[in-house]
Scaffold this active site. Structure first.
Site, PDB file in Angstrom:
ATOM      1  N   PRO A 124      14.904   3.893   4.669  1.00 31.21           N
ATOM      2  CA  PRO A 124      15.524   2.622   5.056  1.00 31.21           C
ATOM      3  C   PRO A 124      14.495   1.600   5.511  1.00 31.21           C
ATOM      4  O   PRO A 124      13.383   1.937   5.882  1.00 31.21           O
ATOM      5  CB  PRO A 124      16.448   3.024   6.214  1.00 31.21           C
ATOM      6  CG  PRO A 124      15.807   4.248   6.796  1.00 31.21           C
ATOM      7  CD  PRO A 124      15.189   4.968   5.635  1.00 31.21           C
ATOM      8  N   ASP A 125      14.922   0.338   5.471  1.00 35.01           N
ATOM      9  CA  ASP A 125      14.054  -0.696   6.005  1.00 35.01           C
ATOM     10  C   ASP A 125      14.179  -0.709   7.522  1.00 35.01           C
ATOM     11  O   ASP A 125      14.785   0.181   8.117  1.00 35.01           O
ATOM     12  CB  ASP A 125      14.365  -2.061   5.390  1.00 35.01           C
ATOM     13  CG  ASP A 125      15.770  -2.555   5.743  1.00 35.01           C
ATOM     14  OD1 ASP A 125      16.362  -2.026   6.704  1.00 35.01           O
ATOM     15  OD2 ASP A 125      16.265  -3.457   5.062  1.00 35.01           O
ATOM     16  N   PHE A 126      13.605  -1.713   8.146  1.00 34.79           N
ATOM     17  CA  PHE A 126      13.564  -1.723   9.602  1.00 34.79           C
ATOM     18  C   PHE A 126      14.607  -2.631  10.241  1.00 34.79           C
ATOM     19  O   PHE A 126      15.084  -2.343  11.326  1.00 34.79           O
ATOM     20  CB  PHE A 126      12.160  -2.160  10.081  1.00 34.79           C
ATOM     21  CG  PHE A 126      11.160  -1.041  10.046  1.00 34.79           C
ATOM     22  CD1 PHE A 126      10.653  -0.516  11.214  1.00 34.79           C
ATOM     23  CD2 PHE A 126      10.734  -0.514   8.839  1.00 34.79           C
ATOM     24  CE1 PHE A 126       9.735   0.520  11.182  1.00 34.79           C
ATOM     25  CE2 PHE A 126       9.816   0.512   8.806  1.00 34.79           C
ATOM     26  CZ  PHE A 126       9.324   1.037   9.974  1.00 34.79           C
ATOM     27  N   ARG A 127      14.966  -3.733   9.585  1.00 38.00           N
ATOM     28  CA  ARG A 127      15.723  -4.766  10.287  1.00 38.00           C
ATOM     29  C   ARG A 127      17.181  -4.913   9.872  1.00 38.00           C
ATOM     30  O   ARG A 127      17.876  -5.765  10.407  1.00 38.00           O
ATOM     31  CB  ARG A 127      15.006  -6.113  10.122  1.00 38.00           C
ATOM     32  CG  ARG A 127      13.669  -6.172  10.847  1.00 38.00           C
ATOM     33  CD  ARG A 127      13.003  -7.531  10.676  1.00 38.00           C
ATOM     34  NE  ARG A 127      11.822  -7.652  11.497  1.00 38.00           N
ATOM     35  CZ  ARG A 127      10.612  -7.237  11.142  1.00 38.00           C
ATOM     36  NH1 ARG A 127      10.448  -6.654   9.976  1.00 38.00           N
ATOM     37  NH2 ARG A 127       9.580  -7.375  11.948  1.00 38.00           N
ATOM     38  N   ASN A 183       1.282   3.761   2.820  1.00 43.24           N
ATOM     39  CA  ASN A 183       2.433   4.541   3.270  1.00 43.24           C
ATOM     40  C   ASN A 183       2.024   5.776   4.060  1.00 43.24           C
ATOM     41  O   ASN A 183       0.983   6.385   3.805  1.00 43.24           O
ATOM     42  CB  ASN A 183       3.292   4.942   2.076  1.00 43.24           C
ATOM     43  CG  ASN A 183       3.845   3.736   1.337  1.00 43.24           C
ATOM     44  OD1 ASN A 183       3.988   2.672   1.914  1.00 43.24           O
ATOM     45  ND2 ASN A 183       4.131   3.906   0.064  1.00 43.24           N
ATOM     46  N   ILE A 184       2.889   6.154   4.979  1.00 45.90           N
ATOM     47  CA  ILE A 184       2.672   7.355   5.786  1.00 45.90           C
ATOM     48  C   ILE A 184       3.769   8.374   5.540  1.00 45.90           C
ATOM     49  O   ILE A 184       3.887   9.355   6.271  1.00 45.90           O
ATOM     50  CB  ILE A 184       2.607   7.006   7.288  1.00 45.90           C
ATOM     51  CG1 ILE A 184       3.898   6.340   7.754  1.00 45.90           C
ATOM     52  CG2 ILE A 184       1.407   6.109   7.585  1.00 45.90           C
ATOM     53  CD1 ILE A 184       3.962   6.091   9.251  1.00 45.90           C
ATOM     54  N   ASP A 185       4.569   8.167   4.485  1.00 44.52           N
ATOM     55  CA  ASP A 185       5.706   9.058   4.234  1.00 44.52           C
ATOM     56  C   ASP A 185       5.335  10.330   3.484  1.00 44.52           C
ATOM     57  O   ASP A 185       6.149  11.246   3.362  1.00 44.52           O
ATOM     58  CB  ASP A 185       6.816   8.315   3.478  1.00 44.52           C
ATOM     59  CG  ASP A 185       6.311   7.616   2.218  1.00 44.52           C
ATOM     60  OD1 ASP A 185       5.468   8.188   1.503  1.00 44.52           O
ATOM     61  OD2 ASP A 185       6.769   6.482   1.957  1.00 44.52           O
ATOM     62  N   HIS A 227      -3.680   4.265   5.968  1.00 47.30           N
ATOM     63  CA  HIS A 227      -3.126   4.122   7.313  1.00 47.30           C
ATOM     64  C   HIS A 227      -2.728   5.470   7.911  1.00 47.30           C
ATOM     65  O   HIS A 227      -1.854   5.538   8.773  1.00 47.30           O
ATOM     66  CB  HIS A 227      -1.941   3.159   7.292  1.00 47.30           C
ATOM     67  CG  HIS A 227      -2.342   1.760   6.935  1.00 47.30           C
ATOM     68  ND1 HIS A 227      -1.463   0.808   6.484  1.00 47.30           N
ATOM     69  CD2 HIS A 227      -3.558   1.145   6.964  1.00 47.30           C
ATOM     70  CE1 HIS A 227      -2.114  -0.320   6.252  1.00 47.30           C
ATOM     71  NE2 HIS A 227      -3.388  -0.134   6.528  1.00 47.30           N
ATOM     72  N   ARG A 270       8.626  -7.314  -5.563  1.00 45.98           N
ATOM     73  CA  ARG A 270       9.829  -8.128  -5.420  1.00 45.98           C
ATOM     74  C   ARG A 270       9.499  -9.610  -5.433  1.00 45.98           C
ATOM     75  O   ARG A 270      10.287 -10.434  -5.892  1.00 45.98           O
ATOM     76  CB  ARG A 270      10.532  -7.782  -4.104  1.00 45.98           C
ATOM     77  CG  ARG A 270      11.302  -6.481  -4.113  1.00 45.98           C
ATOM     78  CD  ARG A 270      12.634  -6.667  -4.785  1.00 45.98           C
ATOM     79  NE  ARG A 270      13.458  -5.485  -4.635  1.00 45.98           N
ATOM     80  CZ  ARG A 270      14.673  -5.353  -5.165  1.00 45.98           C
ATOM     81  NH1 ARG A 270      15.168  -6.348  -5.875  1.00 45.98           N
ATOM     82  NH2 ARG A 270      15.370  -4.267  -4.994  1.00 45.98           N
TER      83      ARG A 270
END
Length: 372
Positions: free
Chosen positions: A133-136, A207-209, A226, A323
């Site tokens: 999911p996104d954050f906001r 990414n850290i996923d 990162h 995007r």
């Protein structure tokens, strides 16, 4: 971060006198002038640049922006009340017209054997198709679950000084981001196919996923600029800590404690003001060698990562799959060898694979990997 020696210490062209830390073009957005203005030595002789702002959320969540959503205002700023960065110097019509033929042109170069050392620079947009999911987004965004912590601003959970005082908000977020909860998608396997075809020089990811490793991209081909959850260490004295024990503690809402200095342990995710991993410095060798740069799913807001795209030779094609237009692609007049394709990233990558004749191979690779 863990400062123990590794095999990369000798290989990477790193100069001890130079520290490279994460920063952001919006670094001063939440800064309190009275706080954290100096570099402060820790009790263990390290120096950590103290700063209060973070835009890591933009790294981890690719905002949903179409070409028609691009606005013209001050560069790189967030519009008030908006969930995406406002762009400048690129009208919607210019963005659409400049992207025409980009995929076909680059696909032709690849098929002709002109691109044998391909670099991929990637951000969070490659993982949204995996359900991260996104954050906001109200109600469903990761930040919505952090309101109970009364943060001064949401991004404070990625500030090393705030973490030192209250690690629980970050650990709450980490529970949702730890590897194992999501699966790689078509985009990840496209990058793996680049490697399978012998074309991938290196992938640099924000990414850290952990989805790049999970889909099978070899470690020697991957630079997690990162950091990641794969290792953990004391945030104060950098003593290594078993990653499995750190994960178990965090998942059980406990705080892992350093056995040496009793400070809080965290996964080796790079916070703002912390040193980048030693492996990151491979870029000084890789980018001069590249004959194609593919940039995908990133806002190019986080430094020094964002500036990497400007270090390839001027005659090297750069392909942006995103995007919206970002970084050097926001300019009305692009470089002669710059190409971009704007829109849904997974759809765009799938069309690119079809042009290359790789689609069936990628789908078969995905089926076999998921079966395993």
């Amino acid at each position: 971060m863990n400062r123990s020696k590794s095999s990369w210490d000798k290989k990477a062209p790193y100069h001890p006198a130079t520290r490279v830390t994460r920063s952001s073009s919006s670094q001063a957005r939440h800064r309190n002038p009275a706080e954290f203005q100096d570099c402060e030595p820790s009790p263990y002789g390290k120096q950590r640049k103290r700063q209060t702002d973070s835009a890591l959320a933009q790294d981890l969540s690719q905002m949903s922006v179409s070409a028609t959503d691009v606005l013209t205002t001050s560069k790189g700023k967030m519009s008030k009340g908006s969930a995406h960065p406002v762009q400048t110097g690129q009208s919607p019509s210019a963005a659409k017209s400049s992207s025409r033929g980009g995929l076909a042109s680059v696909a032709r170069l690849v098929k002709l054997g002109r691109c044998k050392n391909v670099l991929v620079v990637a951000g969070a947009g490659i993982s949204t198709a995996s359900g991260i999911p996104d954050f906001r987004t109200p109600g469903t965004g990761l930040y919505a679950n952090l309101e109970k912590y009364n943060l001064p601003y949401p991004e404070a959970i990625f500030n090393i000084d705030y973490f030192s005082n209250d690690p629980q908000p970050f650990f709450s977020l980490a529970k949702a981001l730890y590897p194992g909860r999501h699966r790689p998608n078509y985009i990840h396997y496209f990058i793996r196919m680049l490697n399978h075809k012998g074309l991938l020089l290196r992938m640099y990811t924000q990414n850290i996923d952990g989805l790049e490793k999970l889909c099978g991209i070899p470690d020697e081909k991957l630079v997690e600029a990162h950091g990641s959850f794969a290792t953990a260490s004391c945030h104060l004295c950098y003593t290594a800590y078993p990653a499995e024990e750190a994960e178990q503690a965090i998942m059980n809402d406990n705080i892992p404690i350093c056995t040496f200095c009793a400070a809080t342990v965290k996964p080796d995710v790079v916070f703002f003001g912390e040193d980048l991993p030693q492996k990151y410095f491979l870029h000084t060798e890789d980018f001069p060698k590249a004959d194609l740069l593919i940039i995908m799913g990133t806002s190019l807001q986080i430094e020094p990562f964002a500036s990497l795209v400007n270090t390839v030779r001027s005659n090297v094609p750069r392909l942006l799959l995103n995007r919206h237009a970002v970084g050097p692609f926001e300019k009305v007049t692009l470089r002669k060898r710059d190409h971009m394709e704007l829109g849904d990233l997974e759809d765009t990558v799938r069309r690119f694979a079809e042009m290359l004749g790789w689609n069936s191979e990628i789908e078969e690779l995905m089926r076999s990997q998921e079966t395993e």
